[in-house]
Design an enzyme around this catalytic site. Structure first.
Site, short mmCIF file in Angstrom:
data_model
loop_
_atom_site.label_atom_id
_atom_site.label_comp_id
_atom_site.label_asym_id
_atom_site.label_seq_id
_atom_site.Cartn_x
_atom_site.Cartn_y
_atom_site.Cartn_z
N HIS A 13 0.87 -1.28 0.02
CA HIS A 13 -0.03 0.07 -0.01
C HIS A 13 0.78 1.36 0.12
O HIS A 13 2.02 1.34 0.40
CB HIS A 13 -1.07 0.18 1.21
CG HIS A 13 -0.29 0.01 2.34
ND1 HIS A 13 0.41 1.29 3.07
CD2 HIS A 13 0.15 -0.87 3.32
CE1 HIS A 13 0.85 0.85 4.16
NE2 HIS A 13 0.64 -0.53 4.49
N ARG A 64 -6.05 0.97 4.31
CA ARG A 64 -4.95 1.63 3.43
C ARG A 64 -4.72 0.84 2.34
O ARG A 64 -4.29 1.30 1.06
CB ARG A 64 -3.72 1.71 4.43
CG ARG A 64 -3.26 0.38 5.08
CD ARG A 64 -2.25 0.98 6.14
NE ARG A 64 -1.46 -0.30 6.85
CZ ARG A 64 -2.03 -0.91 7.83
NH1 ARG A 64 -3.33 -0.48 8.37
NH2 ARG A 64 -1.56 -1.72 8.66
N GLU A 91 -1.84 -7.00 7.76
CA GLU A 91 -0.75 -6.83 8.28
C GLU A 91 -0.48 -7.75 9.59
O GLU A 91 -1.73 -8.08 10.09
CB GLU A 91 -0.37 -5.33 8.49
CG GLU A 91 0.83 -4.97 9.19
CD GLU A 91 2.03 -5.28 8.40
OE1 GLU A 91 2.30 -6.30 8.09
OE2 GLU A 91 2.84 -4.30 8.05
N HIS A 161 0.52 -5.70 2.58
CA HIS A 161 1.01 -4.91 3.66
C HIS A 161 2.59 -5.45 3.69
O HIS A 161 2.83 -6.48 3.07
CB HIS A 161 0.64 -5.08 4.96
CG HIS A 161 -0.68 -4.71 5.02
ND1 HIS A 161 -1.34 -3.34 5.28
CD2 HIS A 161 -1.91 -5.36 4.58
CE1 HIS A 161 -2.54 -3.34 5.12
NE2 HIS A 161 -3.02 -4.32 4.65
#
Length: 214
Positions: A13, A64, A91, A161
Protein backbone atom coordinates in the site's frame (compact mmCIF):
# COMPACT_ATOMS: atom_id res chain seq x y z
CA UNK A 1 -2.12 -20.60 -22.27
CA UNK A 2 1.37 -19.10 -22.50
CA UNK A 3 3.60 -18.86 -19.44
CA UNK A 4 3.69 -15.04 -19.83
CA UNK A 5 0.02 -14.90 -18.86
CA UNK A 6 0.71 -16.65 -15.54
CA UNK A 7 1.45 -13.50 -13.60
CA UNK A 8 1.21 -12.44 -9.96
CA UNK A 9 1.76 -8.80 -9.05
CA UNK A 10 2.27 -7.90 -5.39
CA UNK A 11 2.09 -4.25 -4.28
CA UNK A 12 2.51 -2.74 -0.85
CA UNK A 13 0.00 0.00 0.00
CA UNK A 14 0.94 3.66 -0.36
CA UNK A 15 2.31 5.66 2.55
CA UNK A 16 -0.12 5.79 5.49
CA UNK A 17 -0.31 8.36 8.25
CA UNK A 18 1.30 5.78 10.57
CA UNK A 19 4.18 5.36 8.09
CA UNK A 20 4.56 9.14 7.98
CA UNK A 21 4.88 9.32 11.78
CA UNK A 22 7.01 6.16 12.08
CA UNK A 23 4.37 4.26 14.05
CA UNK A 24 3.76 0.53 14.27
CA UNK A 25 0.45 -0.07 12.48
CA UNK A 26 -0.43 -3.75 12.66
CA UNK A 27 -4.21 -4.12 12.64
CA UNK A 28 -4.70 -0.36 13.06
CA UNK A 29 -6.53 1.37 10.22
CA UNK A 30 -4.70 4.60 9.30
CA UNK A 31 -5.56 6.33 6.04
CA UNK A 32 -3.22 7.21 3.21
CA UNK A 33 -1.28 10.47 3.22
CA UNK A 34 -1.24 12.76 0.18
CA UNK A 35 2.08 11.14 -0.68
CA UNK A 36 0.49 7.69 -0.30
CA UNK A 37 -2.31 8.63 -2.69
CA UNK A 38 0.25 9.88 -5.22
CA UNK A 39 2.30 6.69 -4.83
CA UNK A 40 -0.75 4.50 -5.42
CA UNK A 41 -1.72 6.42 -8.55
CA UNK A 42 1.82 6.24 -9.88
CA UNK A 43 1.93 2.49 -9.25
CA UNK A 44 -1.28 2.06 -11.23
CA UNK A 45 0.02 4.20 -14.08
CA UNK A 46 3.28 2.29 -14.13
CA UNK A 47 1.49 -1.05 -14.45
CA UNK A 48 -0.61 0.38 -17.26
CA UNK A 49 2.55 1.61 -19.02
CA UNK A 50 3.95 -1.92 -18.71
CA UNK A 51 0.87 -3.26 -20.46
CA UNK A 52 -0.82 -4.99 -17.52
CA UNK A 53 -4.50 -5.89 -17.58
CA UNK A 54 -5.73 -7.97 -14.64
CA UNK A 55 -8.42 -10.62 -14.30
CA UNK A 56 -8.87 -10.41 -10.52
CA UNK A 57 -7.50 -8.42 -7.57
CA UNK A 58 -7.12 -9.06 -3.87
CA UNK A 59 -6.53 -6.77 -0.90
CA UNK A 60 -6.50 -7.06 2.86
CA UNK A 61 -9.43 -5.97 5.01
CA UNK A 62 -7.57 -2.78 6.01
CA UNK A 63 -8.41 0.61 4.53
CA UNK A 64 -4.89 1.59 3.43
CA UNK A 65 -4.63 -1.48 1.18
CA UNK A 66 -8.18 -1.16 -0.17
CA UNK A 67 -7.75 2.55 -0.93
CA UNK A 68 -4.42 1.92 -2.67
CA UNK A 69 -5.99 -0.81 -4.80
CA UNK A 70 -8.95 1.39 -5.76
CA UNK A 71 -6.64 4.22 -6.84
CA UNK A 72 -4.49 1.81 -8.85
CA UNK A 73 -7.50 0.32 -10.62
CA UNK A 74 -8.67 3.80 -11.61
CA UNK A 75 -5.31 4.43 -13.27
CA UNK A 76 -5.45 1.01 -14.94
CA UNK A 77 -8.95 1.86 -16.23
CA UNK A 78 -10.17 -1.30 -14.50
CA UNK A 79 -12.35 0.17 -11.75
CA UNK A 80 -14.90 -2.60 -12.36
CA UNK A 81 -12.39 -5.43 -11.83
CA UNK A 82 -13.58 -8.15 -9.41
CA UNK A 83 -11.93 -7.51 -6.01
CA UNK A 84 -11.74 -9.77 -2.97
CA UNK A 85 -10.81 -8.42 0.47
CA UNK A 86 -9.22 -11.10 2.65
CA UNK A 87 -8.22 -11.02 6.32
CA UNK A 88 -5.44 -13.51 5.51
CA UNK A 89 -3.63 -10.63 3.78
CA UNK A 90 -3.84 -8.26 6.77
CA UNK A 91 -0.64 -6.82 8.18
CA UNK A 92 0.92 -8.75 11.05
CA UNK A 93 -0.50 -7.91 14.46
CA UNK A 94 2.06 -5.85 16.37
CA UNK A 95 0.21 -6.25 19.67
CA UNK A 96 1.39 -3.80 22.33
CA UNK A 97 3.64 -2.06 19.82
CA UNK A 98 0.67 -0.95 17.69
CA UNK A 99 0.37 2.82 17.62
CA UNK A 100 3.77 3.38 19.23
CA UNK A 101 6.50 5.41 17.59
CA UNK A 102 9.40 3.10 16.76
CA UNK A 103 11.84 5.29 18.67
CA UNK A 104 9.57 5.18 21.73
CA UNK A 105 9.32 1.40 21.45
CA UNK A 106 13.11 1.09 21.34
CA UNK A 107 13.33 3.25 24.45
CA UNK A 108 10.66 1.25 26.29
CA UNK A 109 12.12 -2.19 25.52
CA UNK A 110 15.50 -2.03 23.79
CA UNK A 111 16.80 -1.33 20.27
CA UNK A 112 17.93 -4.95 19.92
CA UNK A 113 14.62 -6.46 21.01
CA UNK A 114 12.53 -4.13 18.83
CA UNK A 115 14.78 -4.91 15.84
CA UNK A 116 14.19 -8.63 16.38
CA UNK A 117 10.44 -8.14 16.68
CA UNK A 118 10.41 -6.16 13.44
CA UNK A 119 12.76 -8.17 11.27
CA UNK A 120 13.21 -11.73 12.53
CA UNK A 121 11.00 -14.62 11.53
CA UNK A 122 10.21 -16.14 14.93
CA UNK A 123 10.33 -13.31 17.50
CA UNK A 124 6.87 -12.44 18.86
CA UNK A 125 6.12 -8.86 20.01
CA UNK A 126 4.07 -8.74 23.23
CA UNK A 127 0.47 -9.55 22.43
CA UNK A 128 1.15 -9.76 18.70
CA UNK A 129 2.29 -12.03 15.87
CA UNK A 130 5.72 -13.13 14.72
CA UNK A 131 6.32 -13.16 10.98
CA UNK A 132 6.09 -16.96 11.21
CA UNK A 133 2.59 -16.61 12.64
CA UNK A 134 1.69 -14.19 9.85
CA UNK A 135 3.01 -16.69 7.28
CA UNK A 136 0.77 -19.35 8.83
CA UNK A 137 -2.19 -17.50 7.32
CA UNK A 138 -0.68 -15.85 4.23
CA UNK A 139 1.12 -18.87 2.74
CA UNK A 140 -1.91 -21.22 2.86
CA UNK A 141 -3.96 -18.42 1.26
CA UNK A 142 -1.30 -18.06 -1.43
CA UNK A 143 -1.31 -21.81 -2.13
CA UNK A 144 -5.07 -22.31 -2.00
CA UNK A 145 -6.24 -19.15 -3.76
CA UNK A 146 -3.54 -17.05 -5.40
CA UNK A 147 -1.47 -19.87 -6.88
CA UNK A 148 -4.57 -21.64 -8.18
CA UNK A 149 -5.80 -18.45 -9.81
CA UNK A 150 -2.42 -17.92 -11.48
CA UNK A 151 -2.24 -21.53 -12.67
CA UNK A 152 -5.72 -21.16 -14.15
CA UNK A 153 -4.24 -18.46 -16.37
CA UNK A 154 -5.53 -15.44 -14.48
CA UNK A 155 -3.45 -12.30 -14.14
CA UNK A 156 -3.61 -11.56 -10.42
CA UNK A 157 -3.02 -8.28 -8.55
CA UNK A 158 -2.54 -8.26 -4.77
CA UNK A 159 -2.31 -5.10 -2.66
CA UNK A 160 -1.39 -5.74 0.95
CA UNK A 161 1.24 -4.88 3.58
CA UNK A 162 4.96 -5.01 4.19
CA UNK A 163 4.95 -8.09 6.40
CA UNK A 164 2.10 -10.04 4.84
CA UNK A 165 3.85 -9.62 1.48
CA UNK A 166 7.29 -10.41 2.93
CA UNK A 167 5.96 -13.75 4.16
CA UNK A 168 4.59 -14.60 0.70
CA UNK A 169 7.85 -13.54 -0.97
CA UNK A 170 9.79 -15.68 1.49
CA UNK A 171 7.77 -18.67 0.32
CA UNK A 172 8.02 -17.82 -3.39
CA UNK A 173 11.78 -17.32 -3.30
CA UNK A 174 12.62 -20.00 -0.72
CA UNK A 175 14.25 -17.22 1.31
CA UNK A 176 15.99 -18.12 4.55
CA UNK A 177 14.97 -16.43 7.83
CA UNK A 178 18.42 -14.80 7.87
CA UNK A 179 17.99 -13.34 4.38
CA UNK A 180 14.50 -12.16 5.26
CA UNK A 181 15.85 -9.87 7.98
CA UNK A 182 17.48 -7.69 5.30
CA UNK A 183 14.53 -7.80 2.89
CA UNK A 184 12.10 -4.88 2.86
CA UNK A 185 9.29 -3.73 0.58
CA UNK A 186 8.81 0.02 0.26
CA UNK A 187 5.41 1.72 0.07
CA UNK A 188 3.80 1.14 -3.35
CA UNK A 189 6.69 -1.03 -4.49
CA UNK A 190 5.60 -3.42 -7.25
CA UNK A 191 6.85 -7.03 -7.33
CA UNK A 192 6.05 -8.89 -10.55
CA UNK A 193 6.32 -12.68 -10.64
CA UNK A 194 5.91 -14.84 -13.74
CA UNK A 195 5.32 -18.58 -13.51
CA UNK A 196 5.70 -21.68 -15.62
CA UNK A 197 2.90 -24.13 -16.33
CA UNK A 198 4.11 -26.19 -13.36
CA UNK A 199 4.01 -23.22 -10.97
CA UNK A 200 7.76 -22.59 -10.86
CA UNK A 201 8.86 -18.96 -10.66
CA UNK A 202 10.32 -17.99 -14.04
CA UNK A 203 11.33 -14.48 -13.08
CA UNK A 204 10.80 -11.48 -10.83
CA UNK A 205 10.81 -7.76 -11.53
CA UNK A 206 10.75 -5.05 -8.85
CA UNK A 207 9.50 -1.55 -9.63
CA UNK A 208 9.50 1.26 -7.06
CA UNK A 209 6.88 3.96 -7.61
CA UNK A 210 8.33 7.48 -7.17
CA UNK A 211 7.42 8.94 -3.80
CA UNK A 212 7.20 12.62 -4.75
CA UNK A 213 3.83 14.30 -5.11
CA UNK A 214 2.37 15.06 -8.50
Amino acid sequence: MSSAVRTLVLVRHGQSTDNEHNLFSGFRNPGLTARGVAEAKRAGRKLKELGFHFDIAFSSKLDRAQHTLALMLEQLEQADLPVRSESALNERDYGELSGLNKAEARSQWSPERVHLWRKSYDAVPPGGESLAMTAARTVPFYKEVLARSVQNGQRVLVVAHGNSLRSIVMHLEAMSPEALMDFNITTSEILIYRFSETGAVLGKTSVVAPSTLG
